[in-house]
Design an enzyme around this catalytic site. Structure first.
Site, PDB file in Angstrom:
ATOM      1  N   GLY A 173       0.839  -1.191   0.000  1.00 44.73           N
ATOM      2  CA  GLY A 173       0.000   0.000   0.000  1.00 44.73           C
ATOM      3  C   GLY A 173       0.874   1.240   0.000  1.00 44.73           C
ATOM      4  O   GLY A 173       2.112   1.164   0.006  1.00 44.73           O
ATOM      5  N   PRO A 209       2.946   4.634   1.152  1.00 47.03           N
ATOM      6  CA  PRO A 209       3.780   4.858   2.350  1.00 47.03           C
ATOM      7  C   PRO A 209       2.971   5.503   3.467  1.00 47.03           C
ATOM      8  O   PRO A 209       2.121   6.358   3.237  1.00 47.03           O
ATOM      9  CB  PRO A 209       4.877   5.798   1.832  1.00 47.03           C
ATOM     10  CG  PRO A 209       4.885   5.636   0.352  1.00 47.03           C
ATOM     11  CD  PRO A 209       3.483   5.310  -0.039  1.00 47.03           C
ATOM     12  N   GLY A 210       3.248   5.068   4.683  1.00 49.87           N
ATOM     13  CA  GLY A 210       2.621   5.682   5.845  1.00 49.87           C
ATOM     14  C   GLY A 210       1.275   5.112   6.228  1.00 49.87           C
ATOM     15  O   GLY A 210       0.601   5.668   7.098  1.00 49.87           O
ATOM     16  N   THR A 211       0.860   4.005   5.621  1.00 46.84           N
ATOM     17  CA  THR A 211      -0.461   3.443   5.926  1.00 46.84           C
ATOM     18  C   THR A 211      -0.426   2.417   7.051  1.00 46.84           C
ATOM     19  O   THR A 211      -1.477   1.928   7.451  1.00 46.84           O
ATOM     20  CB  THR A 211      -1.074   2.803   4.673  1.00 46.84           C
ATOM     21  OG1 THR A 211      -0.123   1.908   4.075  1.00 46.84           O
ATOM     22  CG2 THR A 211      -1.447   3.872   3.660  1.00 46.84           C
ATOM     23  N   GLY A 212       0.748   2.053   7.558  1.00 47.10           N
ATOM     24  CA  GLY A 212       0.817   1.199   8.742  1.00 47.10           C
ATOM     25  C   GLY A 212       1.217  -0.228   8.484  1.00 47.10           C
ATOM     26  O   GLY A 212       0.861  -1.114   9.266  1.00 47.10           O
ATOM     27  N   LYS A 213       1.968  -0.505   7.423  1.00 48.17           N
ATOM     28  CA  LYS A 213       2.364  -1.897   7.136  1.00 48.17           C
ATOM     29  C   LYS A 213       3.340  -2.412   8.193  1.00 48.17           C
ATOM     30  O   LYS A 213       3.166  -3.510   8.720  1.00 48.17           O
ATOM     31  CB  LYS A 213       2.988  -1.963   5.735  1.00 48.17           C
ATOM     32  CG  LYS A 213       2.031  -1.565   4.627  1.00 48.17           C
ATOM     33  CD  LYS A 213       2.674  -1.652   3.272  1.00 48.17           C
ATOM     34  CE  LYS A 213       3.755  -0.598   3.091  1.00 48.17           C
ATOM     35  NZ  LYS A 213       3.233   0.772   3.137  1.00 48.17           N
ATOM     36  N   GLU A 242      -6.316  33.218  -6.358  1.00 46.76           N
ATOM     37  CA  GLU A 242      -7.010  32.285  -5.459  1.00 46.76           C
ATOM     38  C   GLU A 242      -8.517  32.511  -5.491  1.00 46.76           C
ATOM     39  O   GLU A 242      -9.295  31.556  -5.370  1.00 46.76           O
ATOM     40  CB  GLU A 242      -6.474  32.438  -4.031  1.00 46.76           C
ATOM     41  CG  GLU A 242      -4.982  32.213  -3.879  1.00 46.76           C
ATOM     42  CD  GLU A 242      -4.543  30.855  -4.403  1.00 46.76           C
ATOM     43  OE1 GLU A 242      -5.358  29.915  -4.402  1.00 46.76           O
ATOM     44  OE2 GLU A 242      -3.380  30.742  -4.824  1.00 46.76           O
ATOM     45  N   HIS A 265      -9.891  30.520  -8.404  1.00 43.00           N
ATOM     46  CA  HIS A 265     -10.073  29.104  -8.046  1.00 43.00           C
ATOM     47  C   HIS A 265     -11.363  28.911  -7.264  1.00 43.00           C
ATOM     48  O   HIS A 265     -12.169  28.014  -7.561  1.00 43.00           O
ATOM     49  CB  HIS A 265      -8.889  28.625  -7.198  1.00 43.00           C
ATOM     50  CG  HIS A 265      -7.633  28.380  -7.963  1.00 43.00           C
ATOM     51  ND1 HIS A 265      -7.578  27.585  -9.070  1.00 43.00           N
ATOM     52  CD2 HIS A 265      -6.357  28.820  -7.749  1.00 43.00           C
ATOM     53  CE1 HIS A 265      -6.332  27.540  -9.527  1.00 43.00           C
ATOM     54  NE2 HIS A 265      -5.575  28.292  -8.738  1.00 43.00           N
ATOM     55  N   ASP A 290      -0.779  24.623 -11.238  1.00 45.28           N
ATOM     56  CA  ASP A 290      -2.134  24.358 -11.726  1.00 45.28           C
ATOM     57  C   ASP A 290      -2.106  23.784 -13.135  1.00 45.28           C
ATOM     58  O   ASP A 290      -2.844  22.842 -13.451  1.00 45.28           O
ATOM     59  CB  ASP A 290      -2.950  25.659 -11.718  1.00 45.28           C
ATOM     60  CG  ASP A 290      -3.044  26.258 -10.325  1.00 45.28           C
ATOM     61  OD1 ASP A 290      -3.023  25.478  -9.363  1.00 45.28           O
ATOM     62  OD2 ASP A 290      -3.120  27.496 -10.208  1.00 45.28           O
TER      63      ASP A 290
END
Length: 654
Positions: A191, A193-197, A414, A417, A489
């Site tokens: 998955g 990076p940083g998702t808890g594997k 801005e 947008h 953009d």
């Protein structure tokens, strides 16, 4: 150090006598005149010690050629009876310490050998394993190690359920063996990076009552030939001896990459390591009780032989958490931290779609750091909002001083947008608009979805394009020339338009076809072996379609800004005064703006019907759209259309 101390003490010991050191001439004169009662000649040190008749003791050094004359004069005194024949004078030829001499001579050799041993130990990780090149570096998780359990993991319920089954099999294998079930040999966690594997693997180690070996994929790669394969053998040998056991390999893509993908036959050592890993997982020497858990961010580059059933039987996706998962993760990281009464973690979870577990942990930690920096005792909601902005766009750059003209340009950018996004029916609601520099952006407009999305329609992508080009269009409308602030953009808009044409089959002229590689080839050898699967004419058509999509989005943004120019000016005045506008303030200013009508309904490629002449749906089609049948939107469409949603949480910055 010991040798130096011995030499020092030896010198101090020899220099601690009661003889007074004088000039050589004084001692020679005393010998010549017969004023001495005793003399000792040290041959090696070339010193003479004499005792005078008045009892004083003198010591002097002499040259090499003086020794014979001194001994001859002393012998004359003995012959004349002025010195006793027995003990009148003594010539001492001292012998050095043989052991000390050997040590001093061998010292340079010992230093060279020690230096070589030190260098080898540094290359191999040090310690007492200098010559154990082929030994595994896996760490055995013991009972004394701080435990992480499944209670510390949130937002990955499906992965926990799969891993709990492995834990249950290790505890009670008879339950599964009774019906002929076999435990999976390997489990692959993959998955973003940083998702808890890795956290899940630590939780398995904390929950399992069996030996747990942890190692990184890079620990197998070494400068010596054959070391990686030897370490794989040693690792599995240790695990088999302590079976049942679990082996965890983090970042397995470091050693398990696709074989034969290098240019010119490179990475042969890594391939030998992978071959040994394949044999150990499913070879002739079959021994049960060893389960391999691996984690990677790139399953697409792993070798197919490694992923097949029998090696990695289960592939568990550890994806970004949904809304409920984010709530659980925030509660886990909020334990033990003082929060003010106004803090609502459910609001923070809705505010952070697309965040991973590591991002959410960073949000809570940043809020705690900001609270400590301000010398406050409790974490407030405003501090959490600021920490979210810091994680998404970087810290606020208060030191950057801009002129009023640049601030006005950024405000209109801005504002363009925000206004275009608010007027479009399928764009995400505007949550915040600011012209304060943060990170690499001079200002940004934050639009957040009202719910988690896994499918994106063509109409939503078109509205995203128009909103991205709203800033550039506002600059052209007000100042009659564009600036460099729209570079990011334009980059995003071009990527979305090209993916619509080449990956998602959303082009009316080209139809539902895929052109080129979807994810980009990471291996140079395989990339050079591919041929482009479309002609030059099709390539020109692709470029034309991309330009047409961007031009249509630009035209739509222009129409909205021209129609509501007074609203845009009002928003800019508020921004110039307050610099940051929250959702409620933006909605108040945009009250006169009406949503544009929905886009026309497509019945096929190249066929477009106005929204008021949409085709009549049959009862079967209505049931499918209502989700009453199990044949609803399937996984194939979801896997293709979910890709652009990954960037939906990123602010549009100038």
């Amino acid at each position: 150090m010991i040798i130096l101390l011995l030499v020092l003490f030896r010198g101090l010991w020899s220099g601690g006598s009661d003889y007074k050191s004088v000039d050589t001439s004084q001692v020679v004169a005393a010998v010549d005149t017969g004023q001495i009662t005793n003399a000792i000649v040290h041959d090696k040190e070339q010193t003479i010690q004499v005792t005078l008749k008045d009892g004083s003791k003198l010591q002097a050094s002499f040259a090499t050629d003086q020794e014979a004359a001194l001994v001859s004069q002393l012998q004359k005194l003995v012959d004349q009876g002025k010195l006793p024949a027995d003990g009148g004078y003594t010539v001492k030829v001292s012998h050095g310490n043989i052991f000390l001499e050997i040590l001093l001579n061998a010292l340079p050799i010992l230093l060279l050998v020690g230096l070589m041993v030190f260098m080898l130990s540094q290359m191999q990780g040090g310690g007492s394993r200098v010559m154990n090149f082929g030994k595994s570096r896996a760490k055995l998780i013991t009972k004394d190690t701080p435990k992480t359990t499944f209670a510390d993991v949130a937002g990955a319920d499906e992965a926990i359920e799969e891993l709990m089954e492995i834990k249950e099999f290790l505890e009670n294998p008879a339950k599964f063996q009774a019906i002929g079930a076999k435990i999976p040999k390997g489990v692959l966690l993959y998955g973003p990076p940083g998702t808890g594997k890795t956290l899940l693997a630590r939780a398995v180690a904390g929950e399992a009552g069996v030996p747990f070996y942890s190692i990184s994929g890079s620990d197998f790669v070494e400068m010596f030939v054959g070391v990686g394969a030897s370490r794989v053998r040693d690792l599995f040998q240790q695990a088999k001896e302590n079976a049942p056991a679990i082996v965890f390999i983090d970042e397995i893509d470091a050693v398990g990459r696709h074989r034969g993908a290098g240019l010119g036959g490179g990475h042969d050592e890594r391939e030998q390591t992978l071959n040994q890993l394949l044999v150990e997982m499913d070879g002739f020497d079959v021994k049960g009780g060893v389960i391999l858990i691996a984690a990677t961010n790139r399953p697409d580059i792993l070798d197919p032989a490694l992923l097949r059933p029998g090696r990695f039987d289960r592939h568990i996706v550890v994806d970004r958490p949904d809304l409920e998962g984010r709530k659980g993760i925030l509660r886990v990281h909020a334990k033990g931290k003082p929060f003010a009464p106004d803090v609502d973690l459910d609001v923070i979870a809705r505010r952070t779609p697309g965040f991973t577990g590591a991002d959410l942990a960073n949000v809570i930690n940043e809020a705690a750091l900001l609270t400590a920096r301000a010398n406050q005792k409790q974490i407030t909601m405003a501090t959490l909002e600021e920490s979210i902005d810091r994680v998404m766009a970087g810290p606020e750059r208060k030191s950057r001083i801009m002129s009023d003209k640049e601030k006005k340009i950024i405000a209109y950018h801005e504002g363009g947008h925000a206004l275009v996004g608010h007027a479009l029916p399928n764009a995400d609601p505007v949550h915040k608009v600011t012209i304060l520099p943060r990170g690499r952006a001079l200002g940004y407009t934050l639009a957040l979805p009202t719910e988690d999305k896994f499918l994106v329609t063509r109409a939503e992508l078109m509205d995203q394009l128009a909103m991205l080009l709203g800033g550039r269009t506002a600059e052209e409308l007000v100042f009659h020339e564009p600036t460099t602030g729209a570079a990011n953009d334009i980059e995003k808009a071009t990527a979305i338009a090209r993916n619509m044409v080449t990956q998602y089959g959303m082009s009316e002229r080209l139809g539902a076809r895929k052109f080129g590689q979807s994810d980009g080839e990471v291996f140079l050898g395989r990339e050079m072996g591919h041929q482009r699967d479309y002609s030059e004419e099709v390539a020109a058509t692709i470029d034309e379609e991309v330009r047409r999509l961007i031009e249509n989005a630009h035209d739509e943004a222009w129409e909205i800004l021209v129609e509501y120019r007074d609203v845009l000016d009002a928003l800019v005045l508020e921004l110039m005064e307050k610099e940051t506008l929250q959702k409620e303030e933006v909605l108040r200013i945009f009250a006169p703006v009406r949503k544009r009508p929905a886009r026309g309904t497509y019945t096929g490629y190249g066929k477009r019907l106005p929204s008021d002449k949409a085709p009549v749906l049959t009862p079967r089609e209505l049931a499918l759209l209502a989700g009453e049948s199990g044949d609803g939107a399937g996984g194939t469409n979801g896997s293709r259309a979910a890709k652009p949603a990954s960037g939906e949480n990123q602010p549009s910055g100038s």
